[in-house]
Design a protein around this motif. Structure first.
Motif, short mmCIF file in Angstrom:
data_model
loop_
_atom_site.label_atom_id
_atom_site.label_comp_id
_atom_site.label_asym_id
_atom_site.label_seq_id
_atom_site.Cartn_x
_atom_site.Cartn_y
_atom_site.Cartn_z
N SER A 91 -3.97 10.36 -12.86
CA SER A 91 -4.02 9.82 -11.50
C SER A 91 -2.87 10.33 -10.65
O SER A 91 -2.97 10.39 -9.41
CB SER A 91 -3.99 8.29 -11.54
N LEU A 189 -0.80 2.19 -11.08
CA LEU A 189 -2.19 1.72 -11.04
C LEU A 189 -2.48 1.01 -12.36
O LEU A 189 -3.19 1.50 -13.24
CB LEU A 189 -3.14 2.88 -10.81
N PRO A 217 -1.53 8.65 0.71
CA PRO A 217 -1.90 7.89 1.93
C PRO A 217 -3.30 7.30 1.86
O PRO A 217 -3.55 6.21 2.36
CB PRO A 217 -1.79 8.92 3.05
N SER A 218 -4.22 8.03 1.22
CA SER A 218 -5.59 7.51 1.16
C SER A 218 -5.67 6.29 0.26
O SER A 218 -6.63 5.53 0.32
CB SER A 218 -6.53 8.60 0.64
N GLU A 219 -4.66 6.13 -0.61
CA GLU A 219 -4.66 4.96 -1.47
C GLU A 219 -4.03 3.76 -0.77
O GLU A 219 -4.28 2.61 -1.13
CB GLU A 219 -3.90 5.25 -2.77
N LEU A 222 -7.57 3.42 3.14
CA LEU A 222 -8.75 4.26 2.88
C LEU A 222 -9.21 4.92 4.17
O LEU A 222 -9.44 4.25 5.18
CB LEU A 222 -9.88 3.38 2.32
N ASP A 233 -13.00 8.31 -10.95
CA ASP A 233 -11.66 8.01 -11.44
C ASP A 233 -11.16 9.20 -12.25
O ASP A 233 -11.78 9.59 -13.24
CB ASP A 233 -11.72 6.76 -12.32
N HIS A 238 -12.94 4.08 -14.96
CA HIS A 238 -13.94 3.33 -14.21
C HIS A 238 -15.11 4.26 -13.92
O HIS A 238 -14.93 5.45 -13.71
CB HIS A 238 -13.36 2.82 -12.88
N ALA A 248 -15.99 0.00 3.40
CA ALA A 248 -15.14 -0.48 2.33
C ALA A 248 -13.66 -0.52 2.72
O ALA A 248 -12.84 -1.08 1.99
CB ALA A 248 -15.31 0.40 1.10
N GLY A 251 -11.71 -4.03 2.98
CA GLY A 251 -11.54 -4.70 1.71
C GLY A 251 -10.58 -3.96 0.80
O GLY A 251 -9.72 -4.56 0.14
N PHE A 252 -10.70 -2.65 0.80
CA PHE A 252 -9.83 -1.87 -0.08
C PHE A 252 -8.37 -1.94 0.37
O PHE A 252 -7.46 -2.13 -0.45
CB PHE A 252 -10.28 -0.41 -0.10
N ALA A 255 -6.94 -5.15 -0.67
CA ALA A 255 -6.76 -5.22 -2.12
C ALA A 255 -5.55 -4.40 -2.55
O ALA A 255 -4.76 -4.83 -3.40
CB ALA A 255 -8.02 -4.74 -2.83
N MET A 256 -5.39 -3.22 -1.96
CA MET A 256 -4.25 -2.38 -2.34
C MET A 256 -2.93 -3.01 -1.88
O MET A 256 -1.92 -2.96 -2.59
CB MET A 256 -4.44 -0.98 -1.73
N HIS A 259 -2.04 -5.54 -4.32
CA HIS A 259 -1.56 -4.93 -5.57
C HIS A 259 -0.11 -4.45 -5.42
O HIS A 259 0.71 -4.67 -6.33
CB HIS A 259 -2.47 -3.76 -5.94
#
Lengths: 302, 694
Positions: A91, A189, A217-219, A222, A233, A238, A248, A251-252, A255-256, A259
């Motif tokens: 990753s 992650l 940056p995309s993480e 999004l 993945d 996954h 999405a 929500g993403f 969520a990130m 995290h």
């Protein structure tokens, strides 16, 4: 991985140094506080005179005041053992755009900067790379030659395999015999609780801990213009997932953010620094900022 | 339970349902592969949403397909006849057109045969419902006094049904059918859809709950499919009652209802003289031919016209009439009962009639009836100043109905009473004389006559002499005005006011009664003193009476096919008990009561020499199709008898389903607005910069 010659100069290099917030146990004299006493400048305490002690160490003024022979003891300053743990899982090889470095490239650059800085200030550095298991335990490097060797070692790292930064931390903890500044460079992650569980024993043993969480940056946010994408993945943990990025995104991102906050909390629980690094940002700026905050923060030891 | 479709071909439109699938596939966005380490967090938050979106996508596609399939199915006109439909107990009446136009031959069979077959199928379908059948011919026949719970009576009547040669009265038959449906129901009118059959049909006049549907058994409503037909639509004689020594002109009108001009050979016969004509008839037009002859003696003159056949309705190729020929015009005048001088009140009228060539016979009320019966319709009945109108009422009624003329001069209260006394016998007077004012008690003076109808033949001599007519004056007369604004002068609907006094009081009015005419002159009670009678205009009016009162009467000179003719006293075949008469080599049955049904056109000659003509109605020749929609009629195609039979039409429900599906599609598609926006950008190349924002 970046070539050694491309390592940037820290913007705060003139006033920055890699400082330990906790006492460290270097093998060599250095500029950081150590738990050892010995020939030094900084007075530590007195102890009763014992037969065989050098008479030059007797504090005669104290003898005159207390009528006891007391020997001066000084806190010995040692060098800072720095362990750079680089997560080389698959990753970390991710980059959302060709113009951007991969996370591992960014982390390696940061590690190189820190290794150069450490070697430059007389500390010793150990560069450890791995995804979930440690390879051969590297030796500590110091001095100009050590800095070059560290950069070459960093440059040789490549991303691959399923990552487990917590396991990497646990494995490193079993190998570190002296109090060390342990710096983990990873995208984290993983389950934040596992990270906290892995850092806690090291903190208990007095290691100085810091975590630089490198994310693309995309993480962090999004990109909505990805539209419909089939995501896979890199580590294969996954199943592939097809979604509409615009839908999405909200929500993403949330969520990130949760995290990252959880990772920071886990780090704080282990009294570890947590630095969130956007791989699109300048390494020197991020690392310099961290060093600056660390050098002027509470508990810094010199 | 069965499912049928009115237009199964329309099911082909169901192929359109492939359109949204094709569009879906064409506009389907390609999925771009992208490695992404943080997939775990995306999958956690997006799995449920993606499933919902995917479900919504499929739902939208399903709604689109449903809308198109439902619309296509609705176009096919599906009908469902199930258990519930079979329990439909709504009564129904089938009206089968049996008029002459139904004898047109279409593709080897008559329209009536086709209509009969349609009616048979309809009976099969309607069998569970209470039924009745009405044959709409000259004499409508019903399968029973009420709708029958079984189809047996209707089938029996249908089995013996034959197309007539007469003019049907579909409006009356439909009204009769409506009376059989007091609590509502369906009327199915099986006809050829021609103008002959649909004249007078108006669904708006039906009671609530009664639905009228047309089953077209004709050639269809395509103007190009109008069958070629030429028919003799009128023969007229001028005058209608000929006088020996005076010319008699037979005029024949031939109508072409086809869409191309026709040249038709026409043969006319007046008595023993036969002539041939060639008529150029434009499309949907008519042409006339004339045949003039001077009869040399009194009696009856048979006239006929025949055209070349070869069209779809041969029934109207020949038409006949019998023209009575008088030795001279006769006027029978009934006075006021003054035996010494019965004509005194109308002496100026007698002078004028004599001057016009009438043989004037004086009579009283009792003698008038006998003389009219003897002279027949060719005589002019004149009444004026009758003291007792009762003896003449029935005679005058018969005289009018048989085509005679009645000149009634209102010169007294008894005259007014006589005029009104006709009403109870079913003849409406041209003027209701209820309130009367004797103007003689008021100021005397000349009053101008106005409102003349100069287009009437009676007033033709004044056409270029309006001043003469308008200066006509009456010094004394009885008014019929009421106290209000002419409240007492209501007149019959079809009466024609020819002259009126300056104050609006009617002076001369005409009303057709049966085949005859009733002319009423409103004079002063002392008509002898009236300057109206002595004026220059009065002889002019009287001189026109033969032409005006005995005008051309075309088919009135012949009985309609289907009529029942009562035997008249004095005819040899009745008095001798003969029950057969011959016509063109055939015979017609005479009923036991002496009545004869004219079931075929032609000239019938009794053994005693009496002539009788029967002709098909002229409008039966008009086979041009009429659009039932203009009449507000719901049409059921021949292939759509299932719907007429009570099957439940499914297409309204399918249309509603399509509408609901469209609404649902709009609703869900609106919720996908963002995605559509993205699709548009993709389809039209309006892509955003794909670089990742730092």
């Amino acid at each position: 991985m970046p070539a050694v010659t491309s390592i940037p100069r820290l913007s705060h290099s003139g006033s920055l140094e890699l400082a330990a917030r906790r006492v460290v146990e270097g093998l060599h004299a250095g500029r950081h506080r150590s738990p050892y006493t010995g020939p030094a400048v900084e007075f530590a305490d007195h102890r009763p005179y014992l037969a065989g002690d050098d008479l030059r160490s007797v504090d005669w003024k104290a003898y005159a005041r207390t009528d006891h022979l007391l020997v001066r003891r000084y806190r010995e300053e040692r060098d800072l053992p720095l362990a750079l743990l680089l997560d080389t899982s698959a990753s970390m090889g991710f980059s959302s755009a060709s113009a951007l470095p991969s996370k591992l490239a960014w982390a390696g650059l940061a590690a190189a900067v820190l290794a150069l800085l450490a070697c430059d200030q007389g500390d010793r550095v150990r560069v450890v790379g791995g995804a979930s298991e440690l390879g051969p335990w590297p030796r500590e490097l110091g001095g100009p030659a050590g800095a070059t060797a560290a950069c070459l070692l960093i440059d040789s790292l490549s991303a691959g395999g399923a990552g487990d930064p917590a396991a990497l931390v646990r494995a490193a903890g079993t190998r570190l015999s002296r109090r060390t500044l342990v710096l983990l460079l990873s995208d984290l992650l993983l389950d934040p609780a596992a990270l906290g569980a892995a850092l806690a024993p090291l903190a208990a043993r007095g290691h100085d801990l810091a975590v630089i969480q490198v994310l693309d940056p995309s993480e962090l946010a999004l990109p909505a213009d990805w539209e419909r994408v089939a995501l896979s993945d890199p580590e294969g943990r996954h199943p592939d997932f097809t979604c509409d990025a615009a839908d999405a995104k909200a929500g993403f991102d949330a969520a990130m953010a949760r995290h990252v906050a959880a990772c920071a909390t886990a780090c704080a629980g282990a009294r570890a620094d947590h630095v969130l690094a956007d791989s699109s940002r300048d390494v020197a700026e991020v690392v310099g900022g961290w060093l600056h905050r660390r050098g002027h923060g509470p508990g810094t030891t010199r | 339970m069965s499912l049928t479709a009115l237009a199964p071909v329309a099911l082909g439109f169901a192929a359109l349902a492939a359109a949204p699938i094709v569009v879906h596939l064409l506009t389907r966005r390609k999925v771009r592969p992208q490695p992404f380490p943080a997939l775990e967090f995306l999958a956690k938050c997006e799995t449920g949403r993606a499933q919902r979106r995917r479900l919504r996508d499929w739902l939208v596609l399903a709604l689109r397909l449903l809308a198109l399939l439902a619309a296509a199915a609705a176009l096919a006109g599906p009908l469902w006849q199930g258990v519930l439909a079979g329990s439909n107990r709504t009564p129904a009446v089938i009206v089968l057109d049996a008029s002459a136009s139904m004898q047109q031959r279409l593709a080897g069979a008559t329209a009536f045969a086709r209509a009969k077959a349609e009616a048979g199928q309809l009976l099969d379908r309607l069998a569970p419902r209470p039924l009745a059948l009405i044959l709409a011919g000259a004499a409508p026949r019903r399968s029973g006094p009420e709708v029958s719970p079984t189809a047996g009576p209707a089938r029996a009547l249908l089995a013996e049904a034959e197309a007539g040669a007469s003019d049907g009265d579909p409006a009356a038959a439909i009204a009769d059918a409506a009376r059989l449906l007091p609590s509502g129901g369906d009327i199915y009118f099986v006809t050829d859809g021609s103008a002959a059959c649909l004249t007078g049909v108006d669904p708006a006049t039906l009671p609530a709950g009664v639905r009228l549907r047309l089953i077209d058994a004709g050639p269809g409503r395509d103007p190009a499919a109008t069958p070629a037909n030429c028919g003799i639509t009128a023969i007229s004689c001028e005058p209608g009652v000929a006088v020996a020594g005076r010319p008699l002109t037979l005029t024949v009108r031939v109508f072409n209802c086809g869409q191309v001009p026709r040249t038709v050979g026409l043969a006319t016969r007046v008595g023993a003289v036969r002539r041939l004509h060639r008529l150029e008839i434009p499309a949907a037009g008519s042409a006339t031919a004339a045949h003039t002859l001077v009869p040399d003696s009194a009696g009856a003159l048979a006239v006929s016209a025949t055209i070349d056949g070869g069209d779809v309705l041969a029934l109207d190729d020949q038409r006949s009439a019998v023209v009575p020929v008088l030795g001279a015009f006769t006027a029978v005048i009934a006075g006021d009962g003054d035996r010494s001088d019965p004509l005194r009140p109308v002496r100026p009228l007698v002078a004028a009639l004599t001057a016009a060539g009438f043989q004037v016979r004086a009579s009283d009320g009792v003698g008038l009836a006998a003389q009219l019966a003897q002279l027949g319709p060719g005589a002019l009945a004149v009444t004026a100043g009758l003291a007792d109108p009762a003896p003449v009422r029935l005679a005058l009624k018969r005289h009018l109905e048989s085509g005679g003329a009645w000149l009634h001069v209102v010169a007294s209260d008894a005259d007014a009473a006589l005029a009104q006394a006709q009403a109870p016998d079913g003849i409406q007077p041209p003027v209701v004389l209820d309130r009367r004012i004797d103007i003689s008690e008021q100021e005397r003076g000349a009053m101008a006559i106005g409102q003349a109808r100069l287009d009437h033949p009676l007033l033709a001599p004044f056409d270029q002499r309006v001043g003469l007519l308008t200066s006509l004056a009456a010094s004394r007369y009885r008014l019929t005005t009421g106290s209000g604004a002419n409240a007492g002068r209501a007149q019959a609907a079809d009466a024609t006011v020819l002259l009126a006094y300056a104050d609006g009081t009617i002076a001369l009015v005409e009303r057709p009664v049966g085949t005859g005419r009733w002319l009423l002159v409103n004079l002063s009670p002392a008509a002898i003193d009236s300057n109206l009678a002595s004026a220059e205009a009065f002889p002019l009016l009287i001189a026109r009476l033969p032409a005006a009162l005995l005008p051309a009467r075309s088919d009135r000179l012949a009985h309609d096919v289907g009529n029942v003719v009562a035997a008249r006293p004095g005819l040899a075949w009745q008095g001798e008990g003969d029950d057969r008469a011959s016509a063109a080599g055939t015979t017609a049955a005479i009923e036991a009561d002496g009545r004869m049904r004219l079931d075929r056109p032609g000239i019938w000659r009794a053994e005693g020499g009496h002539l009788l003509a029967a002709a098909v109605p002229d409008r039966e020749s008009d086979l041009r199709p009429v659009d039932p929609a203009t009449l507000g009629l719901a049409v059921v195609a021949s292939s759509g008898a299932a719907e007429a039979a009570g099957a439940n039409p499914l297409w309204p429900w399918l249309l509603a389903l399509a509408a609901v599906a469209c609404a649902g599609e709009l609703l869900f598609a609106r919720s996908l607005g963002l995605r559509r926006d993205v699709s548009l950008r993709r389809n039209f190349g309006l892509r955003r910069n794909s670089s990742v924002q730092p």
